[in-house]
Design a protein around this motif. Structure first.
Motif, PDB file in Angstrom:
ATOM      1  N   ILE A 111     -42.624  50.355  52.429  1.00  0.00           N
ATOM      2  CA  ILE A 111     -43.033  49.445  51.362  1.00  0.00           C
ATOM      3  C   ILE A 111     -42.924  47.992  51.798  1.00  0.00           C
ATOM      4  O   ILE A 111     -43.871  47.207  51.666  1.00  0.00           O
ATOM      5  N   ILE A 112     -41.776  47.605  52.335  1.00  0.00           N
ATOM      6  CA  ILE A 112     -41.598  46.188  52.646  1.00  0.00           C
ATOM      7  C   ILE A 112     -42.440  45.762  53.838  1.00  0.00           C
ATOM      8  O   ILE A 112     -42.843  44.606  53.948  1.00  0.00           O
ATOM      9  N   THR A 113     -42.760  46.698  54.735  1.00  0.00           N
ATOM     10  CA  THR A 113     -43.621  46.338  55.863  1.00  0.00           C
ATOM     11  C   THR A 113     -44.987  45.887  55.369  1.00  0.00           C
ATOM     12  O   THR A 113     -45.538  44.886  55.838  1.00  0.00           O
ATOM     13  N   VAL A 114     -45.553  46.616  54.426  1.00  0.00           N
ATOM     14  CA  VAL A 114     -46.844  46.229  53.851  1.00  0.00           C
ATOM     15  C   VAL A 114     -46.714  44.909  53.093  1.00  0.00           C
ATOM     16  O   VAL A 114     -47.551  44.012  53.232  1.00  0.00           O
ATOM     17  N   ALA A 115     -45.654  44.768  52.311  1.00  0.00           N
ATOM     18  CA  ALA A 115     -45.480  43.548  51.526  1.00  0.00           C
ATOM     19  C   ALA A 115     -45.374  42.311  52.416  1.00  0.00           C
ATOM     20  O   ALA A 115     -45.869  41.236  52.062  1.00  0.00           O
ATOM     21  N   LEU A 116     -44.744  42.441  53.576  1.00  0.00           N
ATOM     22  CA  LEU A 116     -44.591  41.302  54.484  1.00  0.00           C
ATOM     23  C   LEU A 116     -45.935  40.698  54.884  1.00  0.00           C
ATOM     24  O   LEU A 116     -46.064  39.483  55.039  1.00  0.00           O
ATOM     25  N   ILE A 117     -46.941  41.533  55.052  1.00  0.00           N
ATOM     26  CA  ILE A 117     -48.248  41.069  55.526  1.00  0.00           C
ATOM     27  C   ILE A 117     -48.862  40.064  54.563  1.00  0.00           C
ATOM     28  O   ILE A 117     -49.541  39.111  54.967  1.00  0.00           O
ATOM     29  N   SER A 118     -48.588  40.232  53.269  1.00  0.00           N
ATOM     30  CA  SER A 118     -49.266  39.443  52.246  1.00  0.00           C
ATOM     31  C   SER A 118     -49.023  37.948  52.380  1.00  0.00           C
ATOM     32  O   SER A 118     -49.828  37.138  51.920  1.00  0.00           O
ATOM     33  N   GLY A 119     -47.923  37.556  52.996  1.00  0.00           N
ATOM     34  CA  GLY A 119     -47.626  36.136  53.110  1.00  0.00           C
ATOM     35  C   GLY A 119     -48.637  35.350  53.918  1.00  0.00           C
ATOM     36  O   GLY A 119     -48.735  34.128  53.780  1.00  0.00           O
ATOM     37  N   ALA A 120     -49.405  36.033  54.752  1.00  0.00           N
ATOM     38  CA  ALA A 120     -50.386  35.340  55.594  1.00  0.00           C
ATOM     39  C   ALA A 120     -51.647  34.971  54.839  1.00  0.00           C
ATOM     40  O   ALA A 120     -52.447  34.162  55.324  1.00  0.00           O
ATOM     41  N   ILE A 121     -51.865  35.537  53.649  1.00  0.00           N
ATOM     42  CA  ILE A 121     -53.138  35.337  52.948  1.00  0.00           C
ATOM     43  C   ILE A 121     -52.916  34.774  51.556  1.00  0.00           C
ATOM     44  O   ILE A 121     -53.705  35.023  50.641  1.00  0.00           O
ATOM     45  N   ALA A 122     -51.865  34.020  51.384  1.00  0.00           N
ATOM     46  CA  ALA A 122     -51.545  33.450  50.070  1.00  0.00           C
ATOM     47  C   ALA A 122     -52.663  32.545  49.564  1.00  0.00           C
ATOM     48  O   ALA A 122     -53.361  31.894  50.334  1.00  0.00           O
ATOM     49  N   ASP A 123     -52.846  32.545  48.248  1.00  0.00           N
ATOM     50  CA  ASP A 123     -53.730  31.613  47.528  1.00  0.00           C
ATOM     51  C   ASP A 123     -55.215  31.897  47.689  1.00  0.00           C
ATOM     52  O   ASP A 123     -56.028  31.103  47.211  1.00  0.00           O
ATOM     53  N   ARG A 124     -55.603  32.994  48.330  1.00  0.00           N
ATOM     54  CA  ARG A 124     -57.046  33.177  48.534  1.00  0.00           C
ATOM     55  C   ARG A 124     -57.515  34.631  48.580  1.00  0.00           C
ATOM     56  O   ARG A 124     -58.685  34.892  48.888  1.00  0.00           O
ATOM     57  N   ALA A 125     -56.672  35.589  48.269  1.00  0.00           N
ATOM     58  CA  ALA A 125     -57.064  36.997  48.398  1.00  0.00           C
ATOM     59  C   ALA A 125     -57.293  37.657  47.046  1.00  0.00           C
ATOM     60  O   ALA A 125     -56.587  37.393  46.073  1.00  0.00           O
ATOM     61  N   LYS A 126     -58.293  38.527  46.986  1.00  0.00           N
ATOM     62  CA  LYS A 126     -58.520  39.352  45.807  1.00  0.00           C
ATOM     63  C   LYS A 126     -57.446  40.439  45.759  1.00  0.00           C
ATOM     64  O   LYS A 126     -57.154  41.084  46.761  1.00  0.00           O
ATOM     65  N   PHE A 127     -56.896  40.652  44.581  1.00  0.00           N
ATOM     66  CA  PHE A 127     -55.815  41.616  44.449  1.00  0.00           C
ATOM     67  C   PHE A 127     -56.290  43.049  44.724  1.00  0.00           C
ATOM     68  O   PHE A 127     -55.600  43.825  45.399  1.00  0.00           O
ATOM     69  N   GLY A 128     -57.465  43.393  44.207  1.00  0.00           N
ATOM     70  CA  GLY A 128     -57.982  44.738  44.447  1.00  0.00           C
ATOM     71  C   GLY A 128     -58.231  45.001  45.911  1.00  0.00           C
ATOM     72  O   GLY A 128     -57.934  46.097  46.423  1.00  0.00           O
TER      73      GLY A 128
END
Length: 465
Positions: A111-128
């Motif tokens: 779970i946390i491995t996937v969550a870590l990736i999200s920090g690289a695309i802040a402020d511009r990614a579609k949630f879906g």
């Protein structure tokens, strides 16, 4: 079965699960105020997607019977955890704990491995699009890599039949320097390249952290949970867990100092953001090494990792990739540094019982560490780039420019973390005001802008409340 070991592993699993909400605060505080909910939602989205897939086939793919030369477990062997559900005296064991406890402990790593990736695309990614990417990436990358690194299964005759990196090659990675941090960091770099830079990257001051207390809180929760992450990986309440626990204290403490020293000399002041980031950098670096180094060498590793990562976060400006929250600079660089450092300073009297270069072991262990690190880095980067590119070209991964400027919270989730209703006469982006007005009409919230905006001659928005 040992009840003490079981209790410790289950408590450790809960600690590691807490790290993902902690990461949500850590990342959320570093984003703009208009994107904090979206950032936190990506962490909670990771819990949702990975939690389901892990139960269905993820655990089986990572720890089922090896299907081909240490590359993948059989994803159908324990589909839906069949064969693991037996309780009582007949419950299958992993060491001295029920296999079901091991399932839960490994789930929170995924779970946390996937969550870590999200920090690289802040402020511009579609949630879906993010949710879709997370499900595909964890299936194609994390589950196989977890098998490579963490699976130490043996056949009935005691012959190794587990993963090719940990068991076959002999790479030391106690708690996930390769499988978690290098893996996530490489994927983060790939997604940052696929989505491109934020509008105003490197120039717009609004991209600075909006809530530093959130960042500090998140770092504290991460450090707290990391004791379960590292010490729990001993899979027992024993001396190895205690050894890892002490190193998990020493390295990030030293890394905080290392980062702050760099800040002081480079920028003239030490910051709270630097303290929080330094602690996380030290935690990342000690993760693979916490069973291989003495506490003194852990301090050395922490000091160096804090300084190196403090310098590495500036690489995105030099090379022009927008890694929004420095996943590459902290997790990829820190994971590589800690994994390779084992080849230099591993103590043969430590629980890992390996000798690094400084203890007369030559370059053999360092070579193994390098091969394992590069293999995970390349595999994760390539698959993440391809999957991200396909998603971006089909359903679209990035929000429109107008939605990005207006803020992904209101445009993607129709929610706002803070009450912006008092900003009468301020310079709302027109779409932001429109979305706030629409949200207000749907919720009956009188505190938010109610009427259509009009623009003055300078293009700034006059808002009637």
């Amino acid at each position: 079965m040992n009840t003490g070991d079981t209790a410790w592993v289950m408590a450790s699993a809960a600690l590691v699960l807490l790290m993902t909400p902690g990461l949500a605060f850590f990342y959320g505080g570093m984003t703009r105020a208009k994107g904090v909910l979206n950032m936190m939602m990506m962490s909670f989205g990771a819990i949702a997607v990975v939690g389901v897939l892990w139960v269905l086939y993820g655990y089986s793919a990572a720890f089922g019977t090896d299907t081909f030369h240490g590359l993948l477990g059989n994803p159908f062997e324990k589909f839906g955890l069949q064969g693991v559900l037996t309780t009582g005296d007949n419950a299958p064991l992993v060491g001295t704990i029920p296999e079901m406890a091991f399932v839960g402990f490994q789930a929170v790593f995924a779970i946390i491995t996937v969550a870590l990736i999200s920090g690289a695309i802040a402020d511009r990614a579609k949630f879906g699009a993010w949710m879709l990417f997370g499900g595909i990436w964890v299936t194609l990358v994390y589950f196989p890599v977890a098998h490579w690194v963490f699976d130490f299964n043996k056949d009935a005759n005691g012959n190794p039949i587990g993963g090719w990196i940990g068991q076959g090659l002999g790479v030391i990675d106690f708690a996930g320097g390769t499988a978690v941090h290098i893996n996530a960091g490489a994927a983060a770099l790939a997604l940052a390249l696929v989505l491109g830079k934020r509008k105003g990257f490197g120039k717009d001051p609004s991209h600075r952290p909006h809530n530093l207390p959130f960042v500090m809180l998140g770092a504290g929760l991460l450090w707290f949970g990391w004791f379960g992450f590292n010490a729990g990986s001993a899979l027992g309440a024993n001396s190895v867990a205690a050894y890892a626990w002490i190193n998990t204290l020493a390295a990030p403490a030293a890394a905080t100092i290392g980062w702050l020293v760099v800040e002081r000399f480079r920028d003239g002041h030490a910051t709270s953001l630097g303290a929080a980031s330094g602690a996380v950098a030290g935690l990342v670096a000690i993760t693979p090494a916490c069973s291989a180094l003495t506490p003194v060498w852990s301090i050395v590793l922490g000091l160096l990792a804090g300084a190196v990562c403090a310098l590495a976060v500036g690489l995105k400006y030099r090379f022009g990739y927008d890694d929004s929250l420095d996943v590459v600079g902290v997790h990829l660089v820190g994971g590589l540094f800690g994994t390779l450092f084992i080849g230099l300073a591993a103590n043969p009297e430590s629980p890992a019982a390996a000798a690094g270069l400084f203890y007369g072991g030559g370059l053999e262990q360092l070579g193994k560490q390098a091969i394992g690190s590069v293999a995970v880095l390349v595999y994760s980067f390539v698959i993440a780039f391809v999957v991200g590119w396909i998603i971006n070209k089909t359903i679209g991964f990035r929000v429109s420019e107008d939605h990005e400027v207006a803020g992904v919270d209101i445009s993607v989730h129709a929610e706002s973390a803070y009450d912006f209703g008092g900003r009468v006469g301020s310079s709302f982006h027109p779409l932001e005001a429109e979305l706030h007005a629409r949200f207000a009409s749907e919720t009956g919230d009188r505190a938010i802008v109610k009427e259509s905006p009009t623009s003055d001659s300078e293009g700034k928005l006059k808002v009637k409340a």
